[in-house]
Design a protein around this motif. Sequence first.
Motif, PDB file in Angstrom:
ATOM      1  N   GLN A  18       0.866  -1.171   0.000  1.00  0.00           N
ATOM      2  CA  GLN A  18       0.000   0.000   0.000  1.00  0.00           C
ATOM      3  C   GLN A  18       0.904   1.222   0.000  1.00  0.00           C
ATOM      4  O   GLN A  18       1.773   1.377   0.861  1.00  0.00           O
ATOM      5  CB  GLN A  18      -0.927   0.024   1.214  1.00  0.00           C
ATOM      6  CG  GLN A  18      -1.893   1.209   1.195  1.00  0.00           C
ATOM      7  CD  GLN A  18      -2.949   1.118   2.276  1.00  0.00           C
ATOM      8  OE1 GLN A  18      -2.754   0.480   3.302  1.00  0.00           O
ATOM      9  NE2 GLN A  18      -4.086   1.756   2.040  1.00  0.00           N
ATOM     10  N   THR A  42     -10.713  -1.881  -3.877  1.00  0.00           N
ATOM     11  CA  THR A  42     -11.824  -1.944  -2.923  1.00  0.00           C
ATOM     12  C   THR A  42     -11.924  -3.329  -2.305  1.00  0.00           C
ATOM     13  O   THR A  42     -12.140  -3.464  -1.084  1.00  0.00           O
ATOM     14  CB  THR A  42     -13.144  -1.573  -3.608  1.00  0.00           C
ATOM     15  OG1 THR A  42     -13.103  -0.189  -3.988  1.00  0.00           O
ATOM     16  CG2 THR A  42     -14.331  -1.784  -2.673  1.00  0.00           C
ATOM     17  N   ALA A  45      -9.214  -3.503   0.187  1.00  0.00           N
ATOM     18  CA  ALA A  45      -9.570  -2.748   1.388  1.00  0.00           C
ATOM     19  C   ALA A  45     -10.621  -3.486   2.210  1.00  0.00           C
ATOM     20  O   ALA A  45     -10.572  -3.490   3.456  1.00  0.00           O
ATOM     21  CB  ALA A  45     -10.077  -1.365   0.999  1.00  0.00           C
ATOM     22  N   TYR A  46     -11.576  -4.115   1.541  1.00  0.00           N
ATOM     23  CA  TYR A  46     -12.598  -4.897   2.241  1.00  0.00           C
ATOM     24  C   TYR A  46     -11.957  -6.042   3.021  1.00  0.00           C
ATOM     25  O   TYR A  46     -12.318  -6.303   4.182  1.00  0.00           O
ATOM     26  CB  TYR A  46     -13.608  -5.431   1.232  1.00  0.00           C
ATOM     27  CG  TYR A  46     -14.673  -6.330   1.814  1.00  0.00           C
ATOM     28  CD1 TYR A  46     -15.565  -5.861   2.763  1.00  0.00           C
ATOM     29  CD2 TYR A  46     -14.779  -7.653   1.387  1.00  0.00           C
ATOM     30  CE1 TYR A  46     -16.555  -6.692   3.291  1.00  0.00           C
ATOM     31  CE2 TYR A  46     -15.758  -8.490   1.905  1.00  0.00           C
ATOM     32  CZ  TYR A  46     -16.641  -7.999   2.858  1.00  0.00           C
ATOM     33  OH  TYR A  46     -17.611  -8.836   3.376  1.00  0.00           O
ATOM     34  N   ASN A  49     -10.425  -4.592   6.067  1.00  0.00           N
ATOM     35  CA  ASN A  49     -11.441  -4.359   7.094  1.00  0.00           C
ATOM     36  C   ASN A  49     -11.798  -5.646   7.825  1.00  0.00           C
ATOM     37  O   ASN A  49     -11.983  -5.669   9.048  1.00  0.00           O
ATOM     38  CB  ASN A  49     -12.700  -3.743   6.481  1.00  0.00           C
ATOM     39  CG  ASN A  49     -12.641  -2.237   6.352  1.00  0.00           C
ATOM     40  OD1 ASN A  49     -13.051  -1.675   5.343  1.00  0.00           O
ATOM     41  ND2 ASN A  49     -12.137  -1.553   7.361  1.00  0.00           N
ATOM     42  N   HIS A  54      -8.225  -1.511   9.791  1.00  0.00           N
ATOM     43  CA  HIS A  54      -9.149  -0.461   9.346  1.00  0.00           C
ATOM     44  C   HIS A  54      -8.432   0.804   8.866  1.00  0.00           C
ATOM     45  O   HIS A  54      -8.939   1.497   7.985  1.00  0.00           O
ATOM     46  CB  HIS A  54     -10.121  -0.120  10.476  1.00  0.00           C
ATOM     47  CG  HIS A  54     -10.908  -1.296  10.964  1.00  0.00           C
ATOM     48  ND1 HIS A  54     -11.639  -2.100  10.104  1.00  0.00           N
ATOM     49  CD2 HIS A  54     -11.070  -1.827  12.211  1.00  0.00           C
ATOM     50  CE1 HIS A  54     -12.240  -3.050  10.802  1.00  0.00           C
ATOM     51  NE2 HIS A  54     -11.900  -2.915  12.068  1.00  0.00           N
ATOM     52  N   SER A  56      -5.741   0.955   7.150  1.00  0.00           N
ATOM     53  CA  SER A  56      -5.365   0.711   5.759  1.00  0.00           C
ATOM     54  C   SER A  56      -6.544   0.977   4.831  1.00  0.00           C
ATOM     55  O   SER A  56      -6.395   1.649   3.798  1.00  0.00           O
ATOM     56  CB  SER A  56      -4.878  -0.737   5.601  1.00  0.00           C
ATOM     57  OG  SER A  56      -4.638  -1.048   4.243  1.00  0.00           O
ATOM     58  N   ALA A  57      -7.707   0.453   5.187  1.00  0.00           N
ATOM     59  CA  ALA A  57      -8.893   0.669   4.363  1.00  0.00           C
ATOM     60  C   ALA A  57      -9.260   2.142   4.305  1.00  0.00           C
ATOM     61  O   ALA A  57      -9.611   2.667   3.238  1.00  0.00           O
ATOM     62  CB  ALA A  57     -10.056  -0.158   4.904  1.00  0.00           C
ATOM     63  N   TYR A  61      -9.777   4.471   0.849  1.00  0.00           N
ATOM     64  CA  TYR A  61     -10.983   5.192   0.446  1.00  0.00           C
ATOM     65  C   TYR A  61     -10.739   6.688   0.346  1.00  0.00           C
ATOM     66  O   TYR A  61     -11.323   7.370  -0.509  1.00  0.00           O
ATOM     67  CB  TYR A  61     -12.144   4.853   1.387  1.00  0.00           C
ATOM     68  CG  TYR A  61     -12.590   3.417   1.212  1.00  0.00           C
ATOM     69  CD1 TYR A  61     -13.061   2.969  -0.015  1.00  0.00           C
ATOM     70  CD2 TYR A  61     -12.477   2.492   2.243  1.00  0.00           C
ATOM     71  CE1 TYR A  61     -13.427   1.650  -0.209  1.00  0.00           C
ATOM     72  CE2 TYR A  61     -12.849   1.164   2.062  1.00  0.00           C
ATOM     73  CZ  TYR A  61     -13.317   0.752   0.834  1.00  0.00           C
ATOM     74  OH  TYR A  61     -13.674  -0.562   0.637  1.00  0.00           O
ATOM     75  N   GLY A 126     -17.855  -0.601  -1.045  1.00  0.00           N
ATOM     76  CA  GLY A 126     -16.782  -0.865  -0.096  1.00  0.00           C
ATOM     77  C   GLY A 126     -16.700   0.174   1.003  1.00  0.00           C
ATOM     78  O   GLY A 126     -16.406  -0.154   2.165  1.00  0.00           O
ATOM     79  N   HIS A 130     -16.776  -0.458   4.917  1.00  0.00           N
ATOM     80  CA  HIS A 130     -15.752   0.065   5.829  1.00  0.00           C
ATOM     81  C   HIS A 130     -16.411   0.680   7.065  1.00  0.00           C
ATOM     82  O   HIS A 130     -15.982   0.432   8.201  1.00  0.00           O
ATOM     83  CB  HIS A 130     -14.896   1.105   5.107  1.00  0.00           C
ATOM     84  CG  HIS A 130     -13.989   1.868   6.020  1.00  0.00           C
ATOM     85  ND1 HIS A 130     -12.914   1.289   6.653  1.00  0.00           N
ATOM     86  CD2 HIS A 130     -14.019   3.173   6.417  1.00  0.00           C
ATOM     87  CE1 HIS A 130     -12.311   2.203   7.407  1.00  0.00           C
ATOM     88  NE2 HIS A 130     -12.958   3.344   7.280  1.00  0.00           N
TER      89      HIS A 130
END
Length: 372
Positions: A18, A42, A45-46, A49, A54, A56-57, A61, A126, A130
């Motif tokens: 990332q 997405t 990221a999901y 989560n 979290h 990172s997600a 976004y 997504g 989140h």
Amino acid sequence: MAANTLILESIRLILQHQTASGAYLASPAFLHYQYAWLRDGTFTAYAMNRVGQHDSAHQFYAWCASVITAHEQKARTAIRAVQAGECGSKSGNELFLHTRYTVDGKEVAGDWGSFQLDGYGTWLWGLAEHVRLSGDEAIIDKLASAIDLTLDYLAACWRLPNFDCWEEWGERIHPVTLAAIYAGVKAMEPYRPMRAAELSQLAATIRQFVLDHGTADGRFVKSLGNRAVDASLLWLTVPYGLVDAADPLMARTVAEIERELLWGCGVHRYAADTYYGGGQWLLLSAWLGWYDVQVGNSQRAKEIADWIVSKQEAAGLPEQVQDHLLAPEQYADWIKRAGQPAVPLLWSHAMFLILADELGLIGSETKNAALP
């Protein structure tokens, strides 16, 4: 390798790749995938989560919103053109927002189809996930302008032909793309109360369009005008929720996927696939396992997870494996043209994590771990 080891390695690998901007590199070692996609990212990221990462997600976004906001003028121009009937149906038209970006949010030139809508619906879905999984409700207000711009863009463009999730068939309309838009619009209903009625109606219209035009022979089809089956049709149920897992249309679609595209535990994209010989995609295998859990077939889902673990390479999970090729004569040509297949693919790792969590293989100690 044990599943627990791959779970930890997958989390570390995703975090490692990332970027500072929040974007996830699709495949850091594969020249053609050293970019960021809203759709692939997405789902990554999901997965973050779902394993408790979290922050990172959140960063991802925020990156999505920054990209969309940076290209606001282009989006508004496209919306006006569509509303005025001036854009025609040229799916490759540079009028529209792109599907892949540099990690700094710049458009990527090239021959690939750039006009895709699935990522724009998927990032909204997504984002809502989140909030649900992390409790980060404040992010909605922070990203409000990008959310509303995306909704405006999808409302204007959803009926237009555009490239599918594999960046092919740009002259057609695809049920999976429409399902992604449906999911994104539905997901934002609770967060845009002033637009709730409008969004509810739009989602219902899109869903009915898919049911009216995106089926044949009692099942869903790859695209309007193409009755083939595509493994991405699994997404209509998980995660997009356009139909329930037990819906007869979906049951018959999955049966056709199993008949045409499943070999052992590996799932092909579609029967006519020639990309790197048309191998088995790990992320689609994980998707079938995700669906299996929904319909109570956890035994096969566990077998798929074990199969994915067995495909781990030194650099990570690949995009696809060559246990069974649909077009073996094409494999060497792709190697000459583009190099070895992509590995690691962050999307493969993300889907493994989602399947592992569905199977209850990820404990609370892993979800709360501070990994480097």
